[in-house]
Design a protein around this motif. Structure first.
Motif, mmCIF file in Angstrom:
data_model
loop_
_atom_site.group_PDB
_atom_site.id
_atom_site.type_symbol
_atom_site.label_atom_id
_atom_site.label_comp_id
_atom_site.label_asym_id
_atom_site.label_seq_id
_atom_site.Cartn_x
_atom_site.Cartn_y
_atom_site.Cartn_z
ATOM 1 N N SER A 92 0.820 -1.207 0.000
ATOM 2 C CA SER A 92 0.000 0.000 0.000
ATOM 3 C C SER A 92 0.856 1.260 0.000
ATOM 4 C CB SER A 92 -0.932 -0.007 1.216
ATOM 5 O OG SER A 92 -1.699 1.170 1.264
ATOM 6 N N LEU A 93 1.977 1.239 0.756
ATOM 7 C CA LEU A 93 2.875 2.394 0.765
ATOM 8 C C LEU A 93 3.526 2.609 -0.597
ATOM 9 C CD1 LEU A 93 4.603 1.987 4.256
ATOM 10 C CD2 LEU A 93 2.878 3.669 3.597
ATOM 11 N N LEU A 94 3.817 1.504 -1.298
ATOM 12 C CA LEU A 94 4.388 1.655 -2.643
ATOM 13 C C LEU A 94 3.404 2.320 -3.601
ATOM 14 C CD1 LEU A 94 6.316 -1.722 -3.190
ATOM 15 C CD2 LEU A 94 7.293 0.556 -2.887
ATOM 16 N N GLU A 95 2.145 1.912 -3.533
ATOM 17 C CA GLU A 95 1.143 2.559 -4.378
ATOM 18 C C GLU A 95 0.971 4.024 -4.003
ATOM 19 O OE1 GLU A 95 -2.379 0.316 -3.978
ATOM 20 O OE2 GLU A 95 -1.599 -1.498 -4.973
ATOM 21 N N LEU A 96 1.055 4.322 -2.704
ATOM 22 C CA LEU A 96 0.943 5.716 -2.272
ATOM 23 C C LEU A 96 2.139 6.538 -2.713
ATOM 24 C CD1 LEU A 96 -0.779 7.715 -0.601
ATOM 25 C CD2 LEU A 96 0.552 7.033 1.412
ATOM 26 N N HIS A 97 3.323 5.923 -2.798
ATOM 27 C CA HIS A 97 4.534 6.649 -3.205
ATOM 28 C C HIS A 97 4.493 7.023 -4.676
ATOM 29 C CE1 HIS A 97 8.699 7.926 -3.068
ATOM 30 N NE2 HIS A 97 8.970 7.135 -4.121
ATOM 31 N N GLN A 98 3.708 6.329 -5.478
ATOM 32 C CA GLN A 98 3.605 6.688 -6.888
ATOM 33 C C GLN A 98 2.909 8.027 -7.095
ATOM 34 O OE1 GLN A 98 1.674 3.439 -8.826
ATOM 35 N NE2 GLN A 98 3.372 1.979 -8.530
ATOM 36 N N ARG A 104 11.500 1.520 12.170
ATOM 37 C CA ARG A 104 12.643 1.263 11.291
ATOM 38 C C ARG A 104 12.435 -0.015 10.468
ATOM 39 N NH1 ARG A 104 17.688 2.454 15.436
ATOM 40 N NH2 ARG A 104 17.185 4.669 15.860
ATOM 41 N N THR A 105 11.690 -0.985 11.004
ATOM 42 C CA THR A 105 11.408 -2.204 10.243
ATOM 43 C C THR A 105 10.594 -1.880 8.998
ATOM 44 O OG1 THR A 105 11.436 -3.484 12.298
ATOM 45 C CG2 THR A 105 10.379 -4.497 10.392
ATOM 46 N N VAL A 106 9.649 -0.982 9.124
ATOM 47 C CA VAL A 106 8.833 -0.605 7.973
ATOM 48 C C VAL A 106 9.673 0.122 6.937
ATOM 49 C CG1 VAL A 106 6.773 0.640 7.245
ATOM 50 C CG2 VAL A 106 6.805 -0.507 9.458
ATOM 51 N N TRP A 107 10.587 1.050 7.385
ATOM 52 C CA TRP A 107 11.430 1.775 6.432
ATOM 53 C C TRP A 107 12.345 0.816 5.668
ATOM 54 C CZ3 TRP A 107 10.412 6.323 4.671
ATOM 55 C CH2 TRP A 107 9.786 7.275 5.463
ATOM 56 N N ARG A 108 12.914 -0.197 6.370
ATOM 57 C CA ARG A 108 13.791 -1.148 5.676
ATOM 58 C C ARG A 108 13.013 -1.978 4.660
ATOM 59 N NH1 ARG A 108 16.082 -1.960 10.895
ATOM 60 N NH2 ARG A 108 14.829 -3.868 11.107
ATOM 61 N N LEU A 167 10.361 -1.069 3.153
ATOM 62 C CA LEU A 167 9.984 -0.183 2.048
ATOM 63 C C LEU A 167 11.143 0.032 1.095
ATOM 64 C CD1 LEU A 167 7.706 1.506 0.858
ATOM 65 C CD2 LEU A 167 8.435 3.417 2.301
ATOM 66 N N GLU A 168 12.367 0.175 1.606
ATOM 67 C CA GLU A 168 13.536 0.328 0.745
ATOM 68 C C GLU A 168 13.788 -0.926 -0.084
ATOM 69 O OE1 GLU A 168 16.733 1.370 3.260
ATOM 70 O OE2 GLU A 168 15.956 3.369 3.778
ATOM 71 N N LYS A 169 13.644 -2.093 0.524
ATOM 72 C CA LYS A 169 13.832 -3.326 -0.238
ATOM 73 C C LYS A 169 12.761 -3.483 -1.309
ATOM 74 C CE LYS A 169 16.021 -5.921 3.540
ATOM 75 N NZ LYS A 169 15.915 -7.109 4.436
ATOM 76 N N ALA A 170 11.535 -3.080 -0.999
ATOM 77 C CA ALA A 170 10.470 -3.180 -1.985
ATOM 78 C C ALA A 170 10.707 -2.247 -3.165
ATOM 79 C CB ALA A 170 9.126 -2.882 -1.318
ATOM 80 N N ARG A 171 11.243 -1.029 -2.894
ATOM 81 C CA ARG A 171 11.551 -0.107 -3.992
ATOM 82 C C ARG A 171 12.664 -0.656 -4.861
ATOM 83 N NH1 ARG A 171 11.585 5.527 -0.444
ATOM 84 N NH2 ARG A 171 9.302 5.667 -0.142
#
Length: 537
Positions: free
Chosen positions: A38-44, A65-69, A71-75
């Motif tokens: 969901s965060l990836l779709e929001l980042h678009q 910090r777990t969510v930020w890591r 998210l970086e791997k998903a990007r």
């Protein structure tokens, strides 16, 4: 970085909480993957704000910090799901080894260690256990251990769509696990019955104190079809009947009886009881609800290796058992409510269905539910002669010389049904003229049993003499018999055997001429040549 407190249960957690911890971790991973997606779709559409990440972390129950890591791997990878780690999987070769060792995982692990050049290439026993549990279903593992029937026990079986009464019947034999007295001995009777699949109604039954035969099925079918005061109100002819591959069910008499009434017979493949689940469920229900409550139940609780609860109780007579069984059938049809049938009793389901019944004439039941004697008989002055027995009836008056045909119920020779050979008109019932008394019949059976017991004793004694026993060994060596003997003993035994097999010539054993004076009653053989006798020293 310290792990979040929700990832692992505390040390003082209860066993139930510790067991649910892996499941909670798996659910948390799924929620986190969905949140990152969901965060990836929001980042678009716009940059990811810290408030969004904090909301996800607080909802899922992980650190920010777990969510930020994640998210970086998903990007970087373009996917919110983490790549699966390489793990050990079950191959076809391991499935074959499991089948060879009957599902013994420890034996498979030892065989893998023996085959491997380096033990470090073989997974640990716990890893093999986890792989088997993850990659094999319970049905596959049960099949590798005990075979295909055990695997089928884990398969779902769909219910047939609802139909109407008398649309489908199922029939079967059931050996009752109860000892009853019949003809002076304890036996386990057999029940032959049919049930209606739509209403759960027990249509009819027949009980025999021995293995069922054609007569059992014909009698049960007759009770199913009749709708009189004794057998009704349920009855009539079905559209189809499902049975197994028993030879008695496929006999000529049963095939003619069902085929004449235009009843379709579906013969099921062997070893497929799930294809006639209604009658199999009835067999189990009768065992748990009725047979287990009777005295001398053969599957009661064990007191030790041999004794069971109630094995010394007096057994029921065969007549008393049949009476109790008939009462249980009537009670189940009228009072037992089934949840799968709308919480109705079988009788209520039957009466609510207005499907018209197909009831054949009574004379047709006499014709087609009895086996026919193919040869033609003639009524004589002593009655009707059949199978070396005389049968008479009051209706035979004035019919001497009439050719007739006979229909009978197998294994029930007391009465026969007689039909005109030309018009097939039912003339009447003939009864056995000179029937032996029960005492005479019992005496004949006792004489037969005594002869069988005497022959069995003789055969067992011969087998005991013939049996050879061997010595027990503690190392690899040839098998040796326990009866050791010397060479001289073996030669003496063979000599005695040969002497016993020679023809008796009337002279006592050990007789030697000129050395032992024979008695007055001995028969002395005379030599053929007197000159040879004179030259004997």
């Amino acid at each position: 970085m310290p792990r979040d407190s929700t990832d692992t249960p505390p040390d003082d957690a209860s066993p139930d909480e510790q067991d649910h911890a892996p499941r909670r971790r798996r659910e948390k991973k799924k929620l986190l993957a969905a949140a990152v997606r969901s965060l990836l779709e929001l980042h678009q559409h716009r940059d990811t704000a810290r408030a969004d990440v904090q909301t996800v972390a607080r909802t899922v129950g992980v650190h920010e910090r777990t969510v930020w890591r994640r998210l970086e791997k998903a990007r970087a990878s373009g996917s919110a799901d983490l790549p699966e780690r390489p793990r050990f999987t079950i191959t076809v070769d391991i499935r074959t080894k499991l089948a060879y060792h009957h599902g013994n995982i420890k034996a498979v692990h030892l065989e893998l260690l023996d085959e491997a050049d380096d033990e470090r290439d073989v997974p640990s026993l716990s890893t093999l256990h986890r792989a088997v549990k993850r990659d094999l279903t319970k049905g596959d593992l049960a099949g590798l251990r005990a075979g295909i029937p055990a695997s089928r026990a884990h398969d779902p079986h769909l219910r047939r769509p609802p139909t109407c009464r008398n649309e489908e019947w199922e029939g079967d034999h059931k050996q009752v696990p109860v000892l009853v007295w019949a003809d002076g001995r304890l036996v386990k009777p057999w029940v032959t019955w049919f049930c209606d699949c739509h209403t759960g109604m027990i249509m009819g039954w027949a009980v025999t104190p021995h293995y069922p035969h054609r007569a059992s099925i014909l009698a049960a079918l007759r009770s199913c079809i009749l709708t009189d005061e004794v057998h009704g109100p349920a009855g009539g002819l079905p559209r189809r009947i499902r049975i197994d591959r028993g030879k008695d069910f496929l006999s000529r008499a049963v095939g003619e009886a069902m085929g004449t009434f235009s009843v379709q017979v579906d013969v099921l493949p062997p070893y497929t009881p799930h294809l006639k689940g209604s009658i199999e469920n009835l067999n189990r229900a009768a065992t748990s609800m009725f047979f287990s409550t009777l005295p001398r139940y053969t599957k009661s609780q064990k007191l030790d290796a041999k004794r069971r609860v109630g094995d010394k109780d007096p057994a029921l007579a065969f007549e008393a058992f049949v009476d109790r069984f008939a009462t249980w059938v009537r009670t189940r049809n009228a009072e037992h409510r089934m949840q799968g049938y709308g919480n109705l009793t079988p009788l209520e389901s039957w009466l609510q269905d207005d499907t018209p019944l197909r009831v054949p004439p009574l004379q047709d039941l006499h014709v087609f539910l009895l086996e026919e004697e193919r040869s033609t008989r003639v009524i004589h002055g002593h009655g009707l002669r059949w199978q070396n027995r005389d049968y008479v009836g009051a209706w035979m008056t004035g019919r001497t010389g009439t050719p007739v045909r006979i229909r009978y119920q197998p294994h029930h020779p007391r009465t026969i049904e007689v039909f005109d050979a030309h018009t097939d008109l039912h003339l009447g019932t003939a009864h056995l003229a000179d029937e032996a008394s029960e005492e005479e019949i019992r005496a004949v059976y006792e004489a037969r049993d005594e002869r069988v017991r005497r022959l069995r004793r003789d055969l067992n004694e011969a087998q005991r003499v013939r049996r050879r026993r061997f010595q027990a060994v503690t190392q690899a060596e040839p098998a040796r018999t326990t009866g050791t003997m010397t060479r001289s003993q073996a030669a003496a035994e063979l000599a005695r055997t040969r002497r016993s097999r020679t023809k008796d010539d009337g002279v006592p054993a050990g007789y030697m001429p000129r050395r032992i004076t024979p008695g007055a009653r001995w028969a002395i053989p005379q030599p053929a040549d007197t000159e040879e006798e004179n030259t004997t020293p």
